[in-house]
Scaffold this motif. Structure first.
Motif, PDB file in Angstrom:
ATOM      1  N   ALA A 281       0.824  -1.210   0.000  1.00 32.03           N
ATOM      2  CA  ALA A 281       0.000   0.000   0.000  1.00 32.03           C
ATOM      3  C   ALA A 281       0.858   1.260   0.000  1.00 32.03           C
ATOM      4  O   ALA A 281       0.448   2.296  -0.507  1.00 32.03           O
ATOM      5  CB  ALA A 281      -0.915   0.005   1.218  1.00 32.03           C
ATOM      6  N   PHE A 282       2.088   1.137   0.545  1.00 32.40           N
ATOM      7  CA  PHE A 282       2.969   2.297   0.556  1.00 32.40           C
ATOM      8  C   PHE A 282       3.327   2.742  -0.864  1.00 32.40           C
ATOM      9  O   PHE A 282       3.735   3.876  -1.072  1.00 32.40           O
ATOM     10  CB  PHE A 282       4.258   1.974   1.317  1.00 32.40           C
ATOM     11  CG  PHE A 282       4.056   1.854   2.794  1.00 32.40           C
ATOM     12  CD1 PHE A 282       3.807   2.993   3.543  1.00 32.40           C
ATOM     13  CD2 PHE A 282       4.087   0.620   3.424  1.00 32.40           C
ATOM     14  CE1 PHE A 282       3.607   2.896   4.915  1.00 32.40           C
ATOM     15  CE2 PHE A 282       3.894   0.520   4.781  1.00 32.40           C
ATOM     16  CZ  PHE A 282       3.639   1.657   5.538  1.00 32.40           C
ATOM     17  N   ALA A 283       3.213   1.834  -1.804  1.00 32.13           N
ATOM     18  CA  ALA A 283       3.574   2.173  -3.183  1.00 32.13           C
ATOM     19  C   ALA A 283       2.425   2.853  -3.921  1.00 32.13           C
ATOM     20  O   ALA A 283       2.625   3.400  -5.002  1.00 32.13           O
ATOM     21  CB  ALA A 283       4.005   0.913  -3.935  1.00 32.13           C
ATOM     22  N   PHE A 284       1.224   2.806  -3.331  1.00 37.40           N
ATOM     23  CA  PHE A 284       0.057   3.346  -4.049  1.00 37.40           C
ATOM     24  C   PHE A 284       0.184   4.815  -4.433  1.00 37.40           C
ATOM     25  O   PHE A 284      -0.110   5.174  -5.572  1.00 37.40           O
ATOM     26  CB  PHE A 284      -1.231   3.118  -3.244  1.00 37.40           C
ATOM     27  CG  PHE A 284      -1.645   1.662  -3.209  1.00 37.40           C
ATOM     28  CD1 PHE A 284      -1.134   0.758  -4.135  1.00 37.40           C
ATOM     29  CD2 PHE A 284      -2.549   1.202  -2.253  1.00 37.40           C
ATOM     30  CE1 PHE A 284      -1.500  -0.574  -4.095  1.00 37.40           C
ATOM     31  CE2 PHE A 284      -2.915  -0.130  -2.215  1.00 37.40           C
ATOM     32  CZ  PHE A 284      -2.392  -1.015  -3.136  1.00 37.40           C
ATOM     33  N   PRO A 285       0.627   5.705  -3.514  1.00 39.36           N
ATOM     34  CA  PRO A 285       0.722   7.117  -3.910  1.00 39.36           C
ATOM     35  C   PRO A 285       1.594   7.311  -5.153  1.00 39.36           C
ATOM     36  O   PRO A 285       1.218   8.038  -6.069  1.00 39.36           O
ATOM     37  CB  PRO A 285       1.365   7.787  -2.699  1.00 39.36           C
ATOM     38  CG  PRO A 285       1.075   6.897  -1.566  1.00 39.36           C
ATOM     39  CD  PRO A 285       0.996   5.508  -2.116  1.00 39.36           C
ATOM     40  N   TYR A 286       2.742   6.587  -5.169  1.00 39.43           N
ATOM     41  CA  TYR A 286       3.611   6.765  -6.324  1.00 39.43           C
ATOM     42  C   TYR A 286       2.984   6.174  -7.576  1.00 39.43           C
ATOM     43  O   TYR A 286       3.099   6.744  -8.675  1.00 39.43           O
ATOM     44  CB  TYR A 286       4.990   6.137  -6.087  1.00 39.43           C
ATOM     45  CG  TYR A 286       5.895   6.318  -7.284  1.00 39.43           C
ATOM     46  CD1 TYR A 286       6.331   7.594  -7.639  1.00 39.43           C
ATOM     47  CD2 TYR A 286       6.261   5.239  -8.082  1.00 39.43           C
ATOM     48  CE1 TYR A 286       7.110   7.793  -8.744  1.00 39.43           C
ATOM     49  CE2 TYR A 286       7.052   5.426  -9.199  1.00 39.43           C
ATOM     50  CZ  TYR A 286       7.479   6.704  -9.518  1.00 39.43           C
ATOM     51  OH  TYR A 286       8.258   6.904 -10.627  1.00 39.43           O
TER      52      TYR A 286
END
Lengths: 273, 488
Positions: free
Chosen positions: A21-26
């Motif tokens: 989920a940490f990759a979602f913004p990018y």
């Protein structure tokens, strides 16, 4: 008392969310600002600006226009020259930096320092200096500006690679009878190929697509491919501009493919020379 | 095999890095064809010595001779010496063939007959041809049992194979001297044993000089013609493995090579030595009456007998007895005497734990050596009344001599106090040695100005650790220098 590992795990699971989920913004950023524009460029290339219909005319217009092709050729030549000069200046600098450990940090800092100044301000100042010295703006000044801007991108990867080469290899070479020059040519240079390749990648690919430097440092005499794409878009010629962007993209992909290949082949025995 | 001709001579070599002295006044000659091992704990200067022979380091002072010629200033690539590196240092960008052929590409061979011109003899030289190089590489690969591996990339080889390539790469150049820097350190035990034998047979077959660096005493004893034992940059003993084992020059060598019992003793008269509160007959003479000495006894030289047998010289209680395949390793504690001492005994008699047994030692198995020092002595100056300067630290003392008076300070071995935390001592130092002497440890701590304190302590201090040093004021024996010299 017995431990209850199962319940403990599920309890943690309920309150956590997948790490990806940490990759979602990018990923969102990637979608909005990279994927979507690329698709728009691709679509625009096949759409007639005037009629809005599907067409191949934009390609015909670009590839039949000798000026446009000449600008492309110019850009490639300037890109190659800049990369070559950066390599020639950058390699010895990086080599010296990797040898002298004590003063190392300050020297590296000196090489990076120009990057702290905004690139437009840097380029305008360069122009002002040239004008003050009475140097005629043209091809020479453009290449100077390019080398000045991109040299750190050559030095840094080379410096990293050269510093990482185990000193035992140069010792082994001299133990086996190689003098200083032979040691360099037969061990240090081939072992630094990955650094050379990433240096070239970091300089050549941006230089072929650069704009503004050439415009500012040649008084608009020298037009590079990046500049002409910009002009096309500012004139509202989205179709031809998109075709040119695609051509540029093709060159970038091609050169990085070639460089990747070079890098991968290297440990199997080949070298740049 | 080894002739008398000297191939390498090191003369008064010193090597200093910044403030640290790695090698101190080292002199050593190596005969042609010899297998010499430099042996010592890590940091003893053995690798530095090897690197100076190879030419990677220049000595701070002293000369290195090669076949009688001074090569001190000659760079590594002009020396006919090749090295097998600790981690092999195989070139990752070349395959096995390329690695082995590397040195051959720089080699020149005589071309045609020598000719005379203007009264001088000349000889044309040429590089080796591709065919010659290929032949030599093939032969080298065959020698290390790696035929057909030429095209393999070095990273695809096992540790043992990389080791062989490294050896082939060095030997293919036909050096006069082969240097090996802990070459077997990265291999597992079985592979190491195999390679030891192979290196020995290679040495025998080729007849060239091997200089081998290791910290593994067993490896050194197995392989070498001559062992050079080093500690803290200084050679402790040079000799054949047998001589070094049987007649260690000092307590350090005895402790480092094999297992030993080391005790402090007193020479009562010629052929009579007293230690662990017992008088023994020995074969040594020429000491002063009641001179303090070190006695070394190998565990296998102590014989076990009945407690009340008339042979028994010592009575001891068995602490443990462990079967070691060919002998029992028995630890005993002496029964009589004011201080009980621990001994290690190797014999083929099993002893019951807790029982009391008798022990005896043949006179020729007692190795007696002079102590290198009886008391710590330094020459220094008073810092102030009641304060003396030692190794840069200010030690309170009972002497009221005025500031600046040159004095001699003496400190007994058991009056030096060590602290785990460097800050707790008045000065700091590094533990360079710790030897068990039956009932206490004798350790050597090197202060930062390189003065070595000898200390008798209850604890085994870890070699290489930093510790704090202090001395109680009333234990510092301070005498003014003039008085001391006048007395002498």
């Amino acid at each position: 008392m017995r431990k209850k590992p199962v319940s403990a795990v599920s309890k943690v699971g309920r309150f956590s969310f997948p790490r990806k989920a940490f990759a979602f913004p990018y990923m969102l950023f990637l979608l909005v600002f990279i994927i979507v524009p690329l698709v728009m460029v691709l679509i625009n290339a096949f759409i007639d600006d005037a009629t809005g219909r599907l067409t191949l005319r934009n390609f015909v217009t670009f590839f039949s226009d000798s000026t446009g092709l000449r600008v492309l050729g110019n850009s490639l030549v300037i890109g190659l020259l800049t990369t070559g000069i950066c390599l020639l200046l950058g390699y010895p600098a990086a080599y010296l930096l990797s040898r002298h450990h004590a003063s190392n940090r300050i020297l590296v800092l000196l090489f990076i320092l120009p990057m702290w100044v905004n690139f437009l301000i840097r380029t305008l100042s360069t122009k002002a200096i040239f004008l003050a010295l009475g140097v005629e703006l043209g091809m020479g000044t453009v290449i100077f500006g390019m080398v000045y801007n991109y040299l750190p991108f050559m030095i840094l990867p080379l410096h990293t690679t050269l510093s990482d080469i185990d000193h035992a290899y140069t010792e082994a070479a001299s133990d086996l009878g190689a003098d200083g020059v032979q040691t360099f040519l037969r061990t240090t240079l081939p072992l630094s190929v990955p650094g050379i390749v990433s240096g070239i990648t970091m300089v050549f690919i941006p230089t072929i697509s650069t704009f503004a430097i050439s415009e500012l440092l040649s008084n608009r005499q020298i037009f590079l491919f990046g500049d002409s794409i910009q002009t096309k878009f500012s004139q509202g010629l989205y179709g031809v501009g998109s075709v040119m962007s695609l051509v540029m993209l093709a060159f970038v992909l091609l050169s990085s493919a070639v460089l990747n290949r070079l890098n991968r082949d290297d440990p199997k025995g080949g070298s740049l020379l | 095999m080894a002739g008398d001709e000297k191939i390498i001579e090191l003369k008064n070599i010193c090597k200093t890095y910044d403030l640290h002295e790695a090698v101190t006044n080292l002199s050593l000659s190596i005969r042609k064809g010899e297998f010499v091992t430099l042996l010592g704990p890590s940091g003893c200067g053995k690798t530095t010595t090897l690197r100076m022979i190879a030419g990677f380091e220049k000595p701070s002072s002293g000369t290195i001779l090669f076949n009688g010629k001074d090569i001190t200033q000659i760079p590594a690539h002009q020396r006919n010496i090749n090295t097998v590196f600790q981690k092999y240092a195989l070139f990752p960008h070349l395959n096995v063939f390329g690695n082995i052929a590397f040195g051959l590409r720089f080699k020149t061979v005589p071309d045609g007959e020598p000719y005379e011109e203007n009264g001088e003899m000349y000889q044309n030289v040429r590089k080796l041809t591709k065919v010659e190089i290929a032949e030599k590489v093939e032969r080298a690969l065959k020698m290390v049992d790696l035929e057909g591996y030429g095209h393999r990339h070095v990273n695809t080889l096992s540790g043992g194979q990389q080791q062989r390539v490294a050896i082939a790469r060095a030997l293919v150049n036909e050096p006069d001297v082969l240097l090996l820097d802990e070459p077997l350190g990265a291999l597992d035990l079985k592979m190491r044993k195999d390679m030891q034998l192979e290196l020995m047979s290679m040495h025998k077959k080729l007849g060239i000089t091997f200089i081998y660096v290791t910290h593994d005493q067993e490896e050194a004893l197995t392989m070498s013609d001559t062992i050079v034992i080093m500690r803290d940059g200084v050679i402790q003993q040079i000799g054949s493995p047998k001589k070094i084992y049987d007649e260690p020059a000092n307590a350090f060598v005895a402790d480092f090579i094999g297992e030993s019992n080391i005790f402090s003793g007193i020479m009562r008269e010629d052929f009579k030595v007293e230690f662990i509160d017992t008088l023994f007959t020995c074969v040594d003479k020429g000491f002063k009456k009641d001179e303090l000495i070190d006695v070394i006894v190998r565990p296998e030289d102590i014989r076990v007998t009945e407690a009340n047998s008339e042979n028994a010289q010592i009575k001891a209680e068995v602490l443990s007895s462990v079967f070691k395949g060919t002998y029992y390793q028995t630890t005993v504690l002496t029964v009589d005497g004011e201080e009980r001492n621990e001994l290690l005994v190797h014999d083929n008699v099993e002893c019951r734990e807790g029982s009391v047994i008798g022990l005896y030692i043949e006179p020729y198995d007692l190795h007696i050596m002079r102590k290198s020092r009886l008391i710590n002595t330094l020459e220094t100056v008073m810092w102030d009344e009641g304060v003396v300067e030692i190794c840069g630290g200010r030690f309170p003392c009972t002497s009221l001599l005025p500031s600046g008076t040159p004095v001699k300070v003496e400190i007994d071995f058991d009056d030096v106090r060590l602290f785990d935390d460097e800050e707790d001592g008045i000065i700091g130092g590094e533990v360079v040695d710790s030897i068990y002497k039956g009932s206490y440890y004798q350790c050597i701590v090197r202060a930062d100005d390189r003065y070595q304190f000898f200390i008798d302590t209850e604890d085994d201090w870890l070699i290489g650790d930093r510790v704090g040093i202090s001395v109680d004021p009333d234990k510092l024996i301070v005498t003014p220098l003039e008085e001391a010299s006048a007395n002498a």
